[in-house]
Design a protein around this motif. Structure first.
Motif, mmCIF file in Angstrom:
data_model
loop_
_atom_site.group_PDB
_atom_site.id
_atom_site.type_symbol
_atom_site.label_atom_id
_atom_site.label_comp_id
_atom_site.label_asym_id
_atom_site.label_seq_id
_atom_site.Cartn_x
_atom_site.Cartn_y
_atom_site.Cartn_z
ATOM 1 N N PHE A 38 -8.514 15.493 6.908
ATOM 2 C CA PHE A 38 -7.210 15.359 7.574
ATOM 3 C C PHE A 38 -6.508 14.069 7.141
ATOM 4 N N ILE A 39 -7.271 12.998 6.998
ATOM 5 C CA ILE A 39 -6.691 11.738 6.525
ATOM 6 C C ILE A 39 -6.175 11.900 5.098
ATOM 7 N N TYR A 40 -6.940 12.614 4.266
ATOM 8 C CA TYR A 40 -6.514 12.869 2.890
ATOM 9 C C TYR A 40 -5.435 13.954 2.817
ATOM 10 N N GLN A 41 -5.064 14.508 4.000
ATOM 11 C CA GLN A 41 -4.028 15.538 4.126
ATOM 12 C C GLN A 41 -4.417 16.853 3.433
ATOM 13 N N ASP A 42 -5.713 17.151 3.455
ATOM 14 C CA ASP A 42 -6.223 18.427 2.965
ATOM 15 C C ASP A 42 -6.543 19.277 4.192
ATOM 16 N N LEU A 43 -5.534 19.971 4.713
ATOM 17 C CA LEU A 43 -5.639 20.623 6.016
ATOM 18 C C LEU A 43 -6.615 21.794 6.019
ATOM 19 N N ILE A 44 -6.669 22.559 4.952
ATOM 20 C CA ILE A 44 -7.530 23.756 4.941
ATOM 21 C C ILE A 44 -8.989 23.374 5.100
ATOM 22 N N TYR A 45 -9.456 22.425 4.285
ATOM 23 C CA TYR A 45 -10.850 21.999 4.395
ATOM 24 C C TYR A 45 -11.104 21.293 5.726
ATOM 25 N N GLY A 46 -10.117 20.573 6.212
ATOM 26 C CA GLY A 46 -10.258 19.912 7.508
ATOM 27 C C GLY A 46 -10.460 20.918 8.623
ATOM 28 N N ILE A 47 -9.687 22.005 8.610
ATOM 29 C CA ILE A 47 -9.812 23.049 9.639
ATOM 30 C C ILE A 47 -11.159 23.756 9.527
ATOM 31 N N ILE A 48 -11.600 24.050 8.291
ATOM 32 C CA ILE A 48 -12.897 24.720 8.090
ATOM 33 C C ILE A 48 -14.035 23.868 8.643
ATOM 34 N N CYS A 49 -14.030 22.594 8.327
ATOM 35 C CA CYS A 49 -15.088 21.692 8.824
ATOM 36 C C CYS A 49 -15.042 21.580 10.347
ATOM 37 N N SER A 50 -13.847 21.579 10.909
ATOM 38 C CA SER A 50 -13.706 21.503 12.366
ATOM 39 C C SER A 50 -14.289 22.743 13.032
ATOM 40 N N ILE A 51 -14.021 23.920 12.480
ATOM 41 C CA ILE A 51 -14.548 25.169 13.047
ATOM 42 C C ILE A 51 -16.075 25.188 12.984
ATOM 43 N N VAL A 52 -16.621 24.745 11.864
ATOM 44 C CA VAL A 52 -18.083 24.677 11.730
ATOM 45 C C VAL A 52 -18.670 23.756 12.798
ATOM 46 N N ALA A 53 -18.046 22.597 12.995
ATOM 47 C CA ALA A 53 -18.530 21.643 13.994
ATOM 48 C C ALA A 53 -18.481 22.232 15.397
ATOM 49 N N ILE A 54 -17.418 22.948 15.721
ATOM 50 C CA ILE A 54 -17.279 23.556 17.048
ATOM 51 C C ILE A 54 -18.382 24.568 17.305
ATOM 52 N N PHE A 55 -18.666 25.416 16.334
ATOM 53 C CA PHE A 55 -19.735 26.406 16.483
ATOM 54 C C PHE A 55 -21.092 25.730 16.675
ATOM 55 N N CYS A 56 -21.332 24.676 15.925
ATOM 56 C CA CYS A 56 -22.617 23.969 16.019
ATOM 57 C C CYS A 56 -22.822 23.375 17.409
ATOM 58 N N VAL B 286 0.839 -1.203 0.000
ATOM 59 C CA VAL B 286 0.000 0.000 0.000
ATOM 60 C C VAL B 286 0.873 1.250 0.000
ATOM 61 N N ASN B 287 1.911 1.229 0.844
ATOM 62 C CA ASN B 287 2.942 2.283 0.850
ATOM 63 C C ASN B 287 2.427 3.642 1.314
ATOM 64 N N GLY B 288 1.627 3.654 2.366
ATOM 65 C CA GLY B 288 1.241 4.916 2.987
ATOM 66 C C GLY B 288 -0.044 5.503 2.454
ATOM 67 N N ILE B 289 -0.578 6.459 3.203
ATOM 68 C CA ILE B 289 -1.869 7.042 2.879
ATOM 69 C C ILE B 289 -1.830 7.839 1.580
ATOM 70 N N GLU B 290 -0.725 8.530 1.305
ATOM 71 C CA GLU B 290 -0.627 9.322 0.076
ATOM 72 C C GLU B 290 -0.715 8.429 -1.148
ATOM 73 N N ASN B 291 0.014 7.328 -1.123
ATOM 74 C CA ASN B 291 -0.015 6.401 -2.249
ATOM 75 C C ASN B 291 -1.380 5.728 -2.357
ATOM 76 N N LEU B 292 -1.998 5.467 -1.211
ATOM 77 C CA LEU B 292 -3.309 4.823 -1.218
ATOM 78 C C LEU B 292 -4.338 5.672 -1.957
ATOM 79 N N ILE B 293 -4.478 6.946 -1.551
ATOM 80 C CA ILE B 293 -5.550 7.776 -2.127
ATOM 81 C C ILE B 293 -5.244 8.221 -3.562
ATOM 82 N N SER B 294 -3.987 8.072 -3.991
ATOM 83 C CA SER B 294 -3.644 8.434 -5.369
ATOM 84 C C SER B 294 -3.488 7.212 -6.277
#
Length: 576
Positions: free
Chosen positions: A545-563, A209-217
């Protein structure tokens, strides 16, 4: 697979702990049926919430999710992610109402809400239909997973797997009652989550498999990673996303995701200390079930595509396994052959724990129906406390045997899942409205139950025996079931008389008190939407975060916290 001494020590140690808990809880649980089925109604929210999560983490669930991912990609999970809306509806509108009824089982609701012989018939019939027949079907799908895992890991025959897996579960379930189930669920939850997360990390880092990056690509996996189906292809996004979100969540009854609550979820609400604990437990369960737990199974399903790209590769890996068992849901168990000693034992123990937690809950829940809603209601109303517990334990044994026998003729978990969805199609709206709409009566419920079952049976027989009378896709069958069943029970509601006014008044006073049914309806609705958005926010943040897309991960986290901060501010209004 070769299990080492360390692996066997973990497995045997877990069996010993489970049996010890059952023996520990046996004395108190054996006092009377309320202790056996509700643990004295004094359980804290965190233990009940963990138990709900552990129960819905069945041995077949990782295989089911991995199979969905292999067939339809990550987006295929909307078929059950959509039930998050059902869960949040239960949290903010129904959890406290169930606890305020102070009944023993959710079937007792029928004679609290309705009156006359029709209400009594409905209660007794549902006790056998849900508690025995439907319950056995569900347990059989879990036993099917045990068969596949037992063969892959231990090279056991189907009968050997069932004898070993079922015997220990049966012993502590019959001894400890609900308290034994709750305590073992706590241990099982920790083991199950640890095992699934650790195994996923280890397998993703295999050289193949060779890591998450290789997996999703990876070329075979890349098209499967999207959270949503391709919107340019209606044949994909309509059944995978539109139908689950627009129709399925409110219209379909499914165990663990009943609109308005039901079954073993309500059993735990009724065992809570008070309505605050009942509501917190249900919210905890909903968050963990939909947002926290699925990703290890999803990643495992994606990784399995690299190692076992098709069914032929699965069949070659296990040449001695009956061909009928070689389906996509086998992939999760097949991945375990790559685990190292110690970790393999932990993961096997986690799967055994998942199996036992689900089976033990269904056994206790089903026997509560048999005892409370059939035996003491219709056969022996004056049965002693000890006699009721004895009948509960006897029914537990018989249901376990029946489920194990049925598992021997099943082939794939996904087919059973689809069948259960079809059987419940069209009944969900009734369960939501019956607390509020006075015209709903026992004949409404009987009509919904019979019509949905007949429609599901016709479709099932047509497909099984290849009559080819109907050429509908699965989601089209679901819509047909929803439409016809809903028309039938709504029509009957208008054609028959509502429950008498005094019964309605008694019911409303008990569950709503002296305030309007719709008090704080706006606040509850906003909390419902906040909860849905918040949990999906956590789910998608984890994925990003698993897909290593930090910006969208942070945005979704902030939305969840407010909710969830908004829900925290309104909590006292929700539970009072």
């Amino acid at each position: 697979m070769q299990l080492e001494l360390l692996d066997w020590s973990l497995i045997i140690g877990f069996f010993v702990i489970s049996l010890g808990i059952g023996i520990f809880a046996a004395k108190q649980s054996g006092k009377n049926s309320e202790n056996f089925f509700l643990s004295g109604r004094n359980m804290p929210w965190w233990l009940l919430g963990i138990s709900m999560v552990a129960t819905t983490f069945a041995a077949d669930t990782p295989g089911l999710v991995a199979g969905i991912v292999r067939e339809d990609g990550v987006a295929g999970n909307w078929i059950w992610w959509s039930f998050l809306l059902t869960g949040m509806l239960t949290v903010f509108f129904y959890a406290k109402l169930w606890r305020k009824t102070n009944i023993t089982t959710d079937l007792e609701f029928y004679e609290l809400r309705y009156s006359g012989k029709s209400a009594a018939f409905l209660r007794g019939f549902r006790a056998l239909y849900l508690g025995v027949i439907f319950n056995i079907i569900i347990m059989a799908t879990v036993c099917l997973a045990a068969i596949k895992i037992g063969h892959v890991i231990f090279d056991f025959s189907a009968l050997q797997s069932l004898l070993i897996a079922c015997s220990v579960t049966l012993v502590y379930s019959t001894l400890g009652g609900l308290k034994g189930v709750l305590l073992t669920d706590f241990v099982q939850f920790i083991i199950a989550m640890t095992g699934s997360i650790w195994a996923t990390i280890y397998l993703v880092n295999l050289p193949e498999v060779n890591g998450i990056e290789n997996l999703i690509s990876h070329p075979l996996v890349e098209s499967k990673t999207s959270f949503f189906p391709d919107f340019s292809e209606p044949q994909l996004f309509v059944p995978l996303l539109v139908i689950p979100l627009a129709v399925q969540w409110w219209s379909v009854w499914y165990p663990g995701a009943e609109p308005g609550g039901g079954g073993y979820i309500v059993q735990r609400m009724l065992a809570a200390k008070n309505q605050n604990h009942a509501t917190k437990a249900t919210l905890f369960f909903t968050i963990f079930h939909y947002a926290v737990r699925p990703w290890p199974w999803i990643i495992m399903g994606l990784a399995s595509i690299i190692l076992f790209p098709d069914l032929n590769s699965l069949a070659k890996a296990f040449p001695h396994l009956d061909e009928s068992f070689v389906k996509n849901d086998l992939a999760y168990a097949a991945m375990l052959k790559y685990l190292q000693p110690g970790l393999l034992g932990l993961v096997v123990t986690s799967l055994i724990a998942a199996f036992m937690s689900t089976i033990s809950t269904h056994l206790n829940w089903g026997s509560s129906y048999v005892v409370n809603d059939f035996y003491t209601r219709f056969i022996a109303p004056k049965a002693s406390a000890k006699k009721q517990v004895l009948i509960g334990r006897l029914s537990t044994v018989l249901m376990m045997v029946a489920a194990a026998l049925l598992a021997l003729i099943l082939e794939e978990a996904k087919k059973a899942f689809d069948l259960l969805l079809q059987i419940g199609a069209g009944t969900g709206l009734l369960f939501i409205l019956r607390w509020y709409w006075k015209r709903i009566n026992p004949y409404s419920e009987i009509t919904a139950m019979l019509v949905s079952f007949v429609i599901a049976l016709v479709f099932f027989l047509d497909e099984t025996y290849e009559w080819e009378l109907f050429h509908f896709l699965a989601y089209q069958k679901l819509i047909i079931g929803v439409v016809l069943t809903t028309i039938a029970w709504v029509s009957v509601s208008f054609l028959t008389s509502p429950v008498n006014a005094s019964k309605q008044k008694d019911f409303n006073t008990k569950v709503f008190g002296n305030v309007s049914k719709f008090e704080n309806f706006g606040t509850k609705t906003l909390c419902f939407f906040a909860g849905v958005i918040g949990v999906y926010g956590i789910l998608f943040a984890s994925g990003f975060f698993i897909y290593q897309d930090l910006i969208y991960g942070i945005i979704c986290s902030i939305v969840a916290i407010f909710c969830f901060y908004y829900i925290h501010l309104k909590w006292k209004i929700i539970v009072r």
